[in-house]
Design an enzyme around this catalytic site. Sequence first.
Site, PDB file in Angstrom:
ATOM      1  N   GLY A  21       0.823  -1.205   0.000  1.00 36.34           N
ATOM      2  CA  GLY A  21       0.000   0.000   0.000  1.00 36.34           C
ATOM      3  C   GLY A  21       0.855   1.251   0.000  1.00 36.34           C
ATOM      4  O   GLY A  21       1.881   1.318   0.665  1.00 36.34           O
ATOM      5  N   ARG A  57       1.164  -5.355  -5.441  1.00 35.20           N
ATOM      6  CA  ARG A  57       1.378  -6.556  -4.633  1.00 35.20           C
ATOM      7  C   ARG A  57       1.581  -7.731  -5.584  1.00 35.20           C
ATOM      8  O   ARG A  57       0.974  -7.798  -6.644  1.00 35.20           O
ATOM      9  CB  ARG A  57       0.188  -6.810  -3.706  1.00 35.20           C
ATOM     10  CG  ARG A  57       0.083  -5.769  -2.590  1.00 35.20           C
ATOM     11  CD  ARG A  57      -1.059  -6.094  -1.634  1.00 35.20           C
ATOM     12  NE  ARG A  57      -1.014  -5.256  -0.457  1.00 35.20           N
ATOM     13  CZ  ARG A  57      -1.603  -4.077  -0.340  1.00 35.20           C
ATOM     14  NH1 ARG A  57      -2.274  -3.592  -1.370  1.00 35.20           N
ATOM     15  NH2 ARG A  57      -1.523  -3.376   0.765  1.00 35.20           N
ATOM     16  N   ASP A 101       4.938  -4.897   6.075  1.00 36.21           N
ATOM     17  CA  ASP A 101       5.331  -6.241   6.489  1.00 36.21           C
ATOM     18  C   ASP A 101       5.599  -7.165   5.304  1.00 36.21           C
ATOM     19  O   ASP A 101       6.630  -7.848   5.246  1.00 36.21           O
ATOM     20  CB  ASP A 101       4.230  -6.834   7.386  1.00 36.21           C
ATOM     21  CG  ASP A 101       4.541  -8.247   7.836  1.00 36.21           C
ATOM     22  OD1 ASP A 101       5.301  -8.407   8.797  1.00 36.21           O
ATOM     23  OD2 ASP A 101       4.012  -9.201   7.216  1.00 36.21           O
ATOM     24  N   THR A 105       4.218   2.724   5.560  1.00 35.39           N
ATOM     25  CA  THR A 105       2.826   2.313   5.741  1.00 35.39           C
ATOM     26  C   THR A 105       2.138   3.277   6.678  1.00 35.39           C
ATOM     27  O   THR A 105       2.736   3.710   7.669  1.00 35.39           O
ATOM     28  CB  THR A 105       2.719   0.879   6.299  1.00 35.39           C
ATOM     29  OG1 THR A 105       1.360   0.620   6.682  1.00 35.39           O
ATOM     30  CG2 THR A 105       3.609   0.685   7.512  1.00 35.39           C
ATOM     31  N   ASP A 117      -0.184   2.518   8.636  1.00 36.21           N
ATOM     32  CA  ASP A 117      -0.739   1.781   9.773  1.00 36.21           C
ATOM     33  C   ASP A 117       0.097   1.877  11.045  1.00 36.21           C
ATOM     34  O   ASP A 117      -0.399   1.578  12.133  1.00 36.21           O
ATOM     35  CB  ASP A 117      -0.912   0.298   9.412  1.00 36.21           C
ATOM     36  CG  ASP A 117      -1.830   0.094   8.217  1.00 36.21           C
ATOM     37  OD1 ASP A 117      -2.722   0.937   8.018  1.00 36.21           O
ATOM     38  OD2 ASP A 117      -1.641  -0.891   7.480  1.00 36.21           O
ATOM     39  N   ASP A 131       2.347  -0.076  12.034  1.00 36.20           N
ATOM     40  CA  ASP A 131       2.307  -1.418  12.632  1.00 36.20           C
ATOM     41  C   ASP A 131       3.606  -2.199  12.445  1.00 36.20           C
ATOM     42  O   ASP A 131       3.625  -3.424  12.601  1.00 36.20           O
ATOM     43  CB  ASP A 131       1.144  -2.222  12.037  1.00 36.20           C
ATOM     44  CG  ASP A 131       1.269  -2.421  10.529  1.00 36.20           C
ATOM     45  OD1 ASP A 131       2.120  -1.766   9.894  1.00 36.20           O
ATOM     46  OD2 ASP A 131       0.504  -3.240   9.974  1.00 36.20           O
ATOM     47  N   ARG A 171      -5.397  -1.879   9.367  1.00 33.20           N
ATOM     48  CA  ARG A 171      -5.320  -3.353   9.326  1.00 33.20           C
ATOM     49  C   ARG A 171      -5.603  -3.911  10.717  1.00 33.20           C
ATOM     50  O   ARG A 171      -6.677  -3.712  11.268  1.00 33.20           O
ATOM     51  CB  ARG A 171      -3.961  -3.815   8.806  1.00 33.20           C
ATOM     52  CG  ARG A 171      -3.743  -3.567   7.324  1.00 33.20           C
ATOM     53  CD  ARG A 171      -2.729  -4.515   6.746  1.00 33.20           C
ATOM     54  NE  ARG A 171      -1.505  -4.595   7.528  1.00 33.20           N
ATOM     55  CZ  ARG A 171      -0.560  -5.512   7.331  1.00 33.20           C
ATOM     56  NH1 ARG A 171      -0.693  -6.419   6.384  1.00 33.20           N
ATOM     57  NH2 ARG A 171       0.536  -5.508   8.072  1.00 33.20           N
TER      58      ARG A 171
END
Length: 319
Positions: free
Chosen positions: A11, A72, A103, A125, A127, A129, A171
């Site tokens: 992303g 992706r 990730d 990202t 996120d 995360d 996510r």
Amino acid sequence: MKSIGVLTSGGDSPGMNAAVRAVVRKAIYHNLNVYGIYQGYAGLMDGNIKKMELGSVGDIIHRGGTVLYTARSEQFKALEGQQKGMEQLKKHGIEGLVVIGGDGSYRGAQKLTEHGFPCIGLPGTIDNDIPGTDYTIGFNTALHTVIDAIDKIRDTATSHERTFIIEVMGRHAGDIALWAGLAGGAETIIIPEIDYKLADVVGRIQNGQKRGKKHTIIVLAEGVSNGIDFAKRIEQETNLETRVSVLGHIQRGGTPTAFDRVLASRMGGHAVELLMSGKAGRAVGMERNMLVDYSFDEVFSMPHKVDESMYRLSQELSI
């Protein structure tokens, strides 16, 4: 090392362009050839690779998204796909690779490193995360986008005396919801990392009504539930008219904040330094405003955590 490559994968996130710019110009400053790989790992396998010059990254530091595009690739997860990618890297004389992504992008970089091809990862990202860094590239910009939306939605919620569910991205991580909810003054924040009881959410709404409060803002992380289903549960319990705003991909776009531009620039420059010093299989991070790097294995073994003290504070401030 005389030539390196750079790609963006997964992303997109605001600040990726600033990171690409930093990698390209840092490499050229040190007399390295640098190649841009377009469309992520898919483009790597297809040989969509072009040499970058100083002008190739001119006037992009302020742009959202990624000028290298992104994709992706399921094919790259297999050994055959990885071998195709390495053949293209060798064909173009590329000796090291900077991968900007999340990730899944890191796992691709780890595989290349295991096959003997040195890679460095940058956490791109929204996120937030990725373990091993306080902040990921794009998180700060996405946060500002969400806060702006909350501020606007609150005006409508107040005018119509309604309960609003605002579903945000992340996510399986709740960082965007937690930070935006605290900054936006949300009455309730629901994130995957901390269990909640619907009765507590309803009780908070009803307590607000008792003291004359006419509206409620609930920030919901997508990793817990979708906003429409959650709104139905609230309506069943309260009989209150409830509206849902799913912010979606608007959170990924837009001009990166100064914070994300600086973060991306510092990380991009450090990635080149690591490759020049012979390092491989490292993920760049920022902890307490200091550049750090961990092995991919270390990053994958670390659990993602949110700041639970922030969550408790949000509850205390929204009584």
